[in-house]
Write a protein that holds these residues in place. Structure first.
Motif, mmCIF file in Angstrom:
data_model
loop_
_atom_site.group_PDB
_atom_site.id
_atom_site.type_symbol
_atom_site.label_atom_id
_atom_site.label_comp_id
_atom_site.label_asym_id
_atom_site.label_seq_id
_atom_site.Cartn_x
_atom_site.Cartn_y
_atom_site.Cartn_z
ATOM 1 N N LYS A 283 -9.494 41.799 -58.621
ATOM 2 C CA LYS A 283 -10.526 41.824 -57.573
ATOM 3 C C LYS A 283 -10.047 41.145 -56.295
ATOM 4 O O LYS A 283 -10.764 41.106 -55.307
ATOM 5 N N LEU A 284 -8.821 40.539 -56.357
ATOM 6 C CA LEU A 284 -8.321 39.836 -55.186
ATOM 7 C C LEU A 284 -7.403 40.743 -54.380
ATOM 8 O O LEU A 284 -6.550 41.441 -54.927
ATOM 9 N N THR A 285 -7.579 40.705 -53.065
ATOM 10 C CA THR A 285 -6.673 41.453 -52.199
ATOM 11 C C THR A 285 -5.954 40.466 -51.299
ATOM 12 O O THR A 285 -6.409 39.336 -51.120
ATOM 13 N N GLY A 286 -4.835 40.898 -50.771
ATOM 14 C CA GLY A 286 -4.126 40.057 -49.800
ATOM 15 C C GLY A 286 -3.337 38.930 -50.422
ATOM 16 O O GLY A 286 -2.916 38.016 -49.725
ATOM 17 N N LEU A 287 -3.087 38.979 -51.744
ATOM 18 C CA LEU A 287 -2.309 37.916 -52.377
ATOM 19 C C LEU A 287 -0.886 37.850 -51.828
ATOM 20 O O LEU A 287 -0.273 36.786 -51.783
ATOM 21 N N GLN A 288 -0.389 39.026 -51.395
ATOM 22 C CA GLN A 288 0.990 39.070 -50.888
ATOM 23 C C GLN A 288 1.146 38.272 -49.593
ATOM 24 O O GLN A 288 2.246 37.948 -49.192
ATOM 25 N N ASN A 289 0.021 37.901 -48.937
ATOM 26 C CA ASN A 289 0.100 37.142 -47.687
ATOM 27 C C ASN A 289 0.489 35.686 -47.913
ATOM 28 O O ASN A 289 0.892 34.999 -46.993
ATOM 29 N N TYR A 290 0.309 35.206 -49.142
ATOM 30 C CA TYR A 290 0.518 33.782 -49.382
ATOM 31 C C TYR A 290 1.991 33.439 -49.547
ATOM 32 O O TYR A 290 2.753 34.192 -50.149
ATOM 33 N N ASP A 291 2.375 32.293 -49.013
ATOM 34 C CA ASP A 291 3.734 31.787 -49.119
ATOM 35 C C ASP A 291 3.987 31.359 -50.570
ATOM 36 O O ASP A 291 3.241 30.539 -51.111
ATOM 37 N N GLU B 110 -5.750 37.600 -40.152
ATOM 38 C CA GLU B 110 -6.487 37.392 -38.903
ATOM 39 C C GLU B 110 -7.490 36.240 -39.062
ATOM 40 O O GLU B 110 -7.579 35.354 -38.211
ATOM 41 N N HIS B 111 -8.237 36.266 -40.179
ATOM 42 C CA HIS B 111 -9.244 35.236 -40.391
ATOM 43 C C HIS B 111 -8.611 33.884 -40.721
ATOM 44 O O HIS B 111 -9.058 32.848 -40.246
ATOM 45 N N ALA B 112 -7.571 33.910 -41.571
ATOM 46 C CA ALA B 112 -6.905 32.659 -41.946
ATOM 47 C C ALA B 112 -6.306 31.990 -40.711
ATOM 48 O O ALA B 112 -6.357 30.767 -40.561
ATOM 49 N N ALA B 113 -5.764 32.806 -39.805
ATOM 50 C CA ALA B 113 -5.164 32.254 -38.588
ATOM 51 C C ALA B 113 -6.239 31.643 -37.694
ATOM 52 O O ALA B 113 -6.077 30.537 -37.165
ATOM 53 N N GLN B 114 -7.336 32.352 -37.559
ATOM 54 C CA GLN B 114 -8.445 31.840 -36.739
ATOM 55 C C GLN B 114 -8.936 30.495 -37.296
ATOM 56 O O GLN B 114 -9.176 29.538 -36.562
ATOM 57 N N ASN B 115 -9.046 30.446 -38.636
ATOM 58 C CA ASN B 115 -9.512 29.226 -39.290
ATOM 59 C C ASN B 115 -8.520 28.081 -39.070
ATOM 60 O O ASN B 115 -8.906 26.956 -38.787
ATOM 61 N N PRO C 202 -1.434 28.162 -45.796
ATOM 62 C CA PRO C 202 -0.448 28.647 -46.755
ATOM 63 C C PRO C 202 -0.260 30.167 -46.645
ATOM 64 O O PRO C 202 0.507 30.752 -47.402
ATOM 65 N N ASN C 203 -0.963 30.768 -45.707
ATOM 66 C CA ASN C 203 -0.941 32.213 -45.550
ATOM 67 C C ASN C 203 0.157 32.572 -44.540
ATOM 68 O O ASN C 203 0.017 32.349 -43.331
ATOM 69 N N MET C 204 1.289 33.129 -45.044
ATOM 70 C CA MET C 204 2.451 33.410 -44.187
ATOM 71 C C MET C 204 2.110 34.336 -43.045
ATOM 72 O O MET C 204 2.498 34.122 -41.898
ATOM 73 N N ARG D 181 0.838 34.572 -36.888
ATOM 74 C CA ARG D 181 -0.049 34.877 -35.769
ATOM 75 C C ARG D 181 -0.369 33.648 -34.915
ATOM 76 O O ARG D 181 -0.999 33.776 -33.868
ATOM 77 N N LEU D 182 0.042 32.474 -35.399
ATOM 78 C CA LEU D 182 -0.285 31.249 -34.666
ATOM 79 C C LEU D 182 0.621 31.116 -33.441
ATOM 80 O O LEU D 182 1.716 31.687 -33.405
ATOM 81 N N PRO D 183 0.196 30.330 -32.425
ATOM 82 C CA PRO D 183 1.043 30.109 -31.252
ATOM 83 C C PRO D 183 2.384 29.515 -31.682
ATOM 84 O O PRO D 183 2.448 28.743 -32.636
ATOM 85 N N LYS D 184 3.420 29.866 -30.947
ATOM 86 C CA LYS D 184 4.761 29.443 -31.337
ATOM 87 C C LYS D 184 4.874 27.916 -31.412
ATOM 88 O O LYS D 184 5.474 27.370 -32.348
ATOM 89 N N ALA D 185 4.249 27.241 -30.460
ATOM 90 C CA ALA D 185 4.336 25.773 -30.420
ATOM 91 C C ALA D 185 3.802 25.161 -31.713
ATOM 92 O O ALA D 185 4.313 24.152 -32.186
#
Lengths: 272, 279, 364
Positions: C117-125, C296-301, C310-312, C317-321
């Motif tokens: 039931k989980l999606t997006g598991l591949q996003n995690y480091d 998108e949501h993890a980055a916003q958070n 922990p979401n690669m 998507r985060l600012p380079k700095a």
């Protein structure tokens, strides 16, 4: 007088005593004999009495409570005495009670602002040429704030005791040639002792278990029994040890009440 | 009296000093509620912003309402239960039993809040009671009852027993004696108990912290969790508002009470708050 | 008697009025909710740390899925544990730290996660997955992570002065260090400063660590909990030993503050999404987990909260700095030195606490 009421009026009260006093006390006692695995043991009490840490902590708590009680007594007694002489005495008493309605944490935060490195007190000290001092996280800061919090609870009973003093007694003492000092020492002070006792109890016992202030103002450099209980219950979850210290505190509280009880015979005789 | 009048200005000065010290931290809180900045260290200018924030924060408003409901309701119930409890203790003839009851009564009064909270939590867990409004209300009633008893009991003891006997001799029944003689006499104590119970309820943090759950919160618990995130000046604004309101209440109450007192001099004790020796 | 009845009537009327205001406020806060029946099936109750999510995300979640979110907060793992264990609560999701996940798992308080039931598991480091506290992530998914390190104020401490834990012991910092009030972290720091594992169970090593810690006492100004943030922001002390999460908040509020991760051993902590046994609305809980796994949501958070994700895919998507700042996202070599706390069992945890208490009582 004849007793003509039965206890059924008081059924909710009896219910309360059983459910909210005896039951929790029993639970606490049972817990204090539990180790962290839930087995019956005396280990908690052994730890308490054997490890110097807890005994030192107990001594610290008693000492700080004693100091705070003394400071509040010294400030409160004259203030309460003067208040009884004022016109709207009851009104002033209410103004003493009012600060207790403000949340303790907020008052603590106000003190943090006042005592900070560049806080108002240090600005004042700089202004008068003493220069900024480290105030936060010292024993003195903890004592000041604790005394501040407890002051109303010392003033109220003393004020009430002084209020109930019959003015004709003072007049009689004057008529018999006593000067102010003698009147105070021989009449006023002995009569107000019941208020002092109540005040001492109302300040000393809660101060033993203060816990937020020790961290916020004392920076955990001051550790009291209350701090230890809070930690055992909320942080380390060693409820057995927490309950043991709780039982010790309850014994300390009964001891305090016993030592400050009204002794029959001397002193109390004439107070109705 | 001569010497006393002579000393009066100094004495008053001392009292004034005590009052200034008592209200200094509160004044500090109130002043910073008008701060344009967001901290309690530097005052950067005057602003109503924190008051606007407070009124727009519906959750905070709801918590305030909850806090008041709990305070009033628990104080009322504790007053009723405690008054009858005091009556029971007053009627006890054997001093031994009486002392046991008084000690039991006082245990909660002097126990550390953390212990009370933890033991109530164990209790609610054992009986499977849901945490929330009900558990908080019960806990507040529980820790307010002893103070009511302590406020009311001395009034009963002060009561002239011949008064009661006379009422019986005049053919009054038990209920009439209770409602016409005993309760009116104890009224100042009952009222003082009610106000002390409100004070206890508003002030409590530790007990509520343990027994609350399911989204229910009171002001002091909310202040605690917000303060952990750093100082939030809308809390200052709220406290300032509450403080001014209670100050007004005290002033109004006092003048009504003294008004009543001067009209009927025998009720001079009206509105008197008394703290008594717990022993 | 009349007065007593009068009092009862006045109080009851006031309380009645307050209840009316209360229900009005409830309505005003959740305008969409209709009848109670609907509420239960359409509500998701989340139990999280205070201020640990972007409120805008909650709104978006409601808009996207139609589930109303009840967001409740706790302020310590232990408080959360006690409340969930008590049973009188109905939380669908909670966010415990890694050691608490292990504890809750052993206490049978967690619902296994259905991977289908989980999606997006591949996003995690992978570095933050399959850790000892929850092998194969049967019960939890990482939410944020961070380290234990040192915050310094550049008005009082020059950049680069603090490189290792041992630098804190310099006499120059007399009365100028604040410590976080946590037995495991501060004892762990003492152990790490001597090159020992932060999961040491060896008695003499622990005793030695406490002895070393006692020599730090002259430098210690206060041992406090979350208030440490307020104090540091107010320039109250030069240094603080604290988590990177708290540090992020401090740095955001005072430009003189900086965070360093001392070289050598330190702690890696993870806060994780779990489903307690009290879960009522599993569908909504899975929907929320999946919602938060989206980059998108993890980055916003992560941008809102300021902690490391922990979401690669989100990190990218985060600012380079931000994402190249080695204080928040340490290089792989430093990362390899970090240790996750193991659950040492209650007896050993107690020993850590006892040592810490002894340390606090030093020179009183």
């Amino acid at each position: 007088m004849k007793t003509r009421y039965s206890a059924y009026y008081a059924l909710p009260y009896l219910f309360w005593i059983v459910l909210f006093v005896i039951a929790p006390l029993g639970l606490l006692l049972v817990q204090s004999f539990n180790n962290i695995g839930g087995h019956w043991t005396l280990a908690n009490y052994q730890t308490y009495f054997k490890s110097g840490t807890y005994l030192r902590m107990t001594f610290n708590s008693l000492w700080f409570s004693f100091l705070v009680t003394m400071v509040t007594l010294i400030i409160a007694y004259p203030a309460a005495y003067i208040m009884t002489k004022l016109k709207h005495a009851q009104f002033w008493l209410m103004l003493i009670i009012l600060p207790t309605w403000i949340n303790l944490l907020l008052k603590a935060y106000a003190f943090i602002g006042l005592f900070a490195q560049d806080g108002s007190v240090n600005q004042f000290l700089t202004l008068i040429g003493i220069g900024p001092q480290q105030i936060m996280f010292t024993n003195v800061a903890f004592m000041i704030v604790a005394a501040y919090i407890e002051l109303p609870f010392m003033m109220m009973p003393i004020f009430n005791a002084l209020r109930e003093l019959d003015p004709s007694l003072i007049n009689a003492a004057r008529d018999l040639g006593a000067n102010s000092r003698q009147t105070f020492m021989k009449v006023i002070f002995p009569y107000s002792l019941s208020g002092v006792r109540a005040g001492v109890q109302a300040v000393f016992i809660p101060t033993l278990s203060l816990f937020m202030l020790t961290r916020l103002i004392g920076g955990n450099r001051v550790i009291t029994l209350g701090t230890a209980i809070e930690e055992h219950f909320l942080v380390t979850q060693n409820w057995g040890m927490g309950s043991t210290i709780g039982i010790i505190l309850i014994i300390a509280m009964f001891l305090t009440m016993y030592l400050t009880r009204e002794r029959k015979g001397r002193g109390k005789q004439h107070a109705k | 009296m001569q010497s006393e009048r002579f000393k009066a200005p100094w004495l008053k000065l001392y009292l004034a000093l005590v009052f200034i010290l008592m209200y200094l931290p509160i004044a500090y809180l109130i002043i910073y509620s008008f701060n344009r900045g967001a901290t309690m260290t530097a005052f950067t200018g005057f602003s109503w912003q924190h008051y606007l924030d407070m009124f727009n924060d519906l959750r905070l408003m709801q918590i305030l309402v909850n806090t008041l409901i709990i305070a009033l309701l628990s104080a009322l119930l504790a007053t009723i239960i405690g008054t009858f409890g005091a009556l029971l203790i007053y009627q006890m003839k054997r001093t031994g039993i009486k002392n046991i009851f008084l000690s039991l009564n006082n245990i909660l009064l002097v126990s550390p809040d953390v212990i009370i909270g933890a033991s109530f939590l164990i209790l609610f867990t054992m009986v499977g009671f849901q945490l929330g409004f009900g558990s908080v209300l019960m806990a507040h009633i529980a820790f307010s009852i002893p103070i009511v008893v302590l406020m009311v009991l001395p009034r009963f003891h002060d009561m002239d027993t011949t008064l009661i006997d006379a009422a019986y001799d005049l053919g009054a029944n038990r209920w009439q004696v209770l409602s016409r003689v005993i309760l009116p006499y104890a009224w100042p104590g009952i009222l003082a108990g009610f106000f002390m119970a409100i004070t206890y309820s508003l002030d409590d943090f530790a007990v509520t912290f343990f027994v609350t759950g399911n989204g229910f919160s009171t002001l002091s618990v909310e202040i605690y969790s917000r303060a952990r995130q750093g100082v939030d000046l809308s809390i200052n604004a709220l406290s300032a508002l509450l403080f001014v309101l209670s100050l007004m209440l005290v002033v109004v109450y006092y003048f009504i009470a003294t008004g009543v007192a001067t009209r009927s001099s025998k009720k001079a004790g009206h509105g008197q708050l008394k703290v008594v020796d717990p022993q | 008697m009349k007065k007593l009845i009068g009092l009862i009537v006045v109080v009851m009327l006031t309380v009645g009025g307050l209840f009316a205001i209360n229900s009005w406020l409830t309505q005003a806060q959740h305008p969409q909710t209709g009848t109670k029946q609907v509420t239960k099936a359409r509500t998701l109750t989340i139990y999280n740390w205070g201020d640990y999510i972007d409120p805008a995300l909650l709104k978006e979640f409601t808009k996207e899925t139609g589930y109303q979110v009840d967001y409740e907060t706790f302020d310590s793992n232990e408080a959360m544990f006690t409340k969930i264990k008590q049973g009188g609560t109905r939380y669908d999701l909670a966010v415990p730290s890694e050691y608490m996940v292990a504890k809750m798992r052993r206490a049978g308080m967690l619902e296994p996660l259905d991977k289908d039931k989980l999606t997006g598991l591949q996003n995690y480091d992978a570095h933050f997955m399959d850790r000892d506290f929850d092998p194969q992530n049967r019960y939890s998914l990482p939410y944020f992570w961070g380290t234990l390190g040192v915050v310094y104020n550049d008005k009082m401490v020059a950049p680069g002065e603090i490189k290792t834990w041992n630098d804190l012991f310099k006499p120059a910092y007399r009365q100028n260090i604040m410590l976080i009030d946590s037995a495991r972290d501060i004892m762990g720091m003492a152990l790490a400063s001597s090159g020992h594992s932060m999961n040491t169970t060896d008695q003499p090593t622990l005793a030695a660590a406490e002895g070393k810690l006692a020599t730090l006492m002259p430098n210690v100004k206060a041992i406090v909990a979350d208030e440490i943030k307020t104090y540091m922001i107010q320039d109250e002390a030069a240094l603080a030993v604290d988590y990177s999460g708290d540090a992020a908040e401090m740095v955001a509020n005072n430009k003189h503050l900086h965070y360093v991760l001392p070289t050598g051993i330190s702690n890696l902590w993870l806060d994780n999404l779990v489903m307690p046994k009290t879960v009522r609305n599993k569908t909504a809980a899975y929907a929320f987990i999946n919602f938060m796994s989206e980059p998108e949501h993890a980055a916003q958070n992560a941008e809102y909260v300021g902690y490391a994700t922990p979401n690669m895919a989100a990190k990218a998507r985060l600012p380079k700095a931000t994402r190249t700042n080695s204080a928040w996202y340490p290089k792989q070599a430093a990362l390899d030195d970090l240790e996750v706390y193991q659950d040492l069992g209650s007896a050993m945890t107690q020993r850590y606490n006892d040592y810490f208490l002894e340390f606090k009582m030093t020179n009183q």
